[in-house]
Design a protein around this motif. Structure first.
Motif, mmCIF file in Angstrom:
data_model
loop_
_atom_site.group_PDB
_atom_site.id
_atom_site.type_symbol
_atom_site.label_atom_id
_atom_site.label_comp_id
_atom_site.label_asym_id
_atom_site.label_seq_id
_atom_site.Cartn_x
_atom_site.Cartn_y
_atom_site.Cartn_z
ATOM 1 N N GLU A 86 0.763 -1.354 -0.093
ATOM 2 C CA GLU A 86 -0.057 -0.068 0.065
ATOM 3 C C GLU A 86 0.949 1.271 0.130
ATOM 4 O O GLU A 86 0.741 2.059 -0.802
ATOM 5 N N GLY A 87 1.635 1.417 1.059
ATOM 6 C CA GLY A 87 2.516 2.570 1.136
ATOM 7 C C GLY A 87 3.369 2.343 2.317
ATOM 8 O O GLY A 87 3.242 1.732 3.096
ATOM 9 N N PHE A 99 8.895 -2.634 3.154
ATOM 10 C CA PHE A 99 8.494 -3.732 3.930
ATOM 11 C C PHE A 99 9.745 -4.219 5.071
ATOM 12 O O PHE A 99 10.341 -5.197 4.892
ATOM 13 N N ASN A 126 5.337 -0.269 -3.537
ATOM 14 C CA ASN A 126 4.204 0.001 -2.649
ATOM 15 C C ASN A 126 3.433 0.935 -4.075
ATOM 16 O O ASN A 126 3.956 1.664 -4.713
ATOM 17 N N HIS A 200 -3.056 -8.520 2.938
ATOM 18 C CA HIS A 200 -1.830 -7.379 3.105
ATOM 19 C C HIS A 200 -1.196 -8.303 4.448
ATOM 20 O O HIS A 200 -2.136 -8.619 5.551
HETATM 21 N N1 URA Z 1 3.083 -1.790 4.500
HETATM 22 C C1 URA Z 1 3.077 -1.597 3.120
HETATM 23 O O1 URA Z 1 2.256 -1.632 2.317
HETATM 24 N N2 URA Z 1 4.174 -1.330 2.708
HETATM 25 C C2 URA Z 1 5.296 -1.308 3.245
HETATM 26 O O2 URA Z 1 6.347 -0.932 2.604
HETATM 27 C C3 URA Z 1 5.400 -1.720 4.666
HETATM 28 C C4 URA Z 1 4.107 -1.728 5.166
#
Ligand code: URA
Length: 232
Positions: A86-87, A99, A126, A200
């Motif tokens: 996601e981000g 991540f 992301n 996720h």
């Molecule tokens: N969640 C995400 O979607 N991306 C990341 O890089 C870390 C946590």
């Protein structure tokens, strides 16, 4: 000048003899056009590095104003999988890598213990490259501001299979508001590339019972990538 000669040699290697560009006269003409010694050719970044530079300079949306480090993504070209989250969250925002927090630990285990390949063999990125404050969902205009980066990454990286982690990634790539449980299960395509939707890792940390379903999704992705069944 060295760069020019290397360029000409490379073309000679690729095209062989007889190319008009490679005649002695044309080499002399080109040398005359080259900058004087001491003024280097400016080497433009190409491919992924060019995108990463644009991301580092980007202030197109409000996320770019408040981030610490942008998180472009990482991994090799032509991997079996490209994972799209996601981000960035807090730790990713600090380190500039995707991540690397608690959700990242679980994603790494899914790749290394489940699929059975090193994390360094997959590409991870992301939908948005800068952290949404408080880990809120990215807004539609923030997703749009980053969209061109993601599409170009996919086109350059050329993964065998795209894996969307969660609703935000799935709805961005599939341009739908359908819920995740409807999008999971059936392989889809993005620009001709097979695409699998799964939970996720942050959701899996909160709902460990969903891990069984996530493993089924990964097995489908492995079959689409032509990999043997993983360790589970
Ligand atoms: N969640 C995400 O979607 N991306 C990341 O890089 C870390 C946590």
């Amino acid at each position: 000048m060295e760069t020019l000669e290397r360029f000409m040699e490379e073309w000679a290697r690729v095209l062989g003899k007889g190319c008009p560009l490679l005649s002695k006269e044309s080499l002399e003409d080109l040398k005359a056009l080259a900058p004087p010694p001491g003024i280097p050719f400016r080497e433009e970044p190409v491919g992924l590095e060019a995108i990463y530079e644009e991301i580092r300079a980007c202030r197109a949306c409000r996320l770019g104003q408040v981030r610490r480090k942008p998180v472009p993504g990482e991994g090799p070209l032509e991997p079996p999988f490209m994972f799209i989250g996601e981000g960035p969250e807090a730790m990713e925002d600090q380190q500039g890598k995707p991540f690397v927090g608690p959700a990242g630990e679980l994603l790494t285990a899914m790749i290394e213990k489940g699929i059975g390949i090193p994390r360094s063999r997959v590409y991870i990125t992301n939908v948005v490259k800068c952290r949404p404050p408080g880990n809120r969902d990215p807004e539609a205009d923030e997703v749009e501001a980053c969209w061109g980066f993601l599409v170009r990454q996919i086109q350059i990286v050329r993964p065998r299979v795209l894996i969307c982690l969660g609703r935000v990634a799935a709805s961005a790539l599939l341009r739908t508001r359908l819920p995740l449980n409807v999008l999971r299960g059936k392989p889809r395509r993005f620009q001709g590339i097979p695409l699998v939707v799964t939970w996720h890792p942050s959701y899996l940390l909160r709902n460990p019972a969903a891990k069984r379903g996530a493993w089924e999704d990964l097995k489908k992705a492995m079959a689409l990538a032509g990999l043997p069944p993983g360790k589970g």
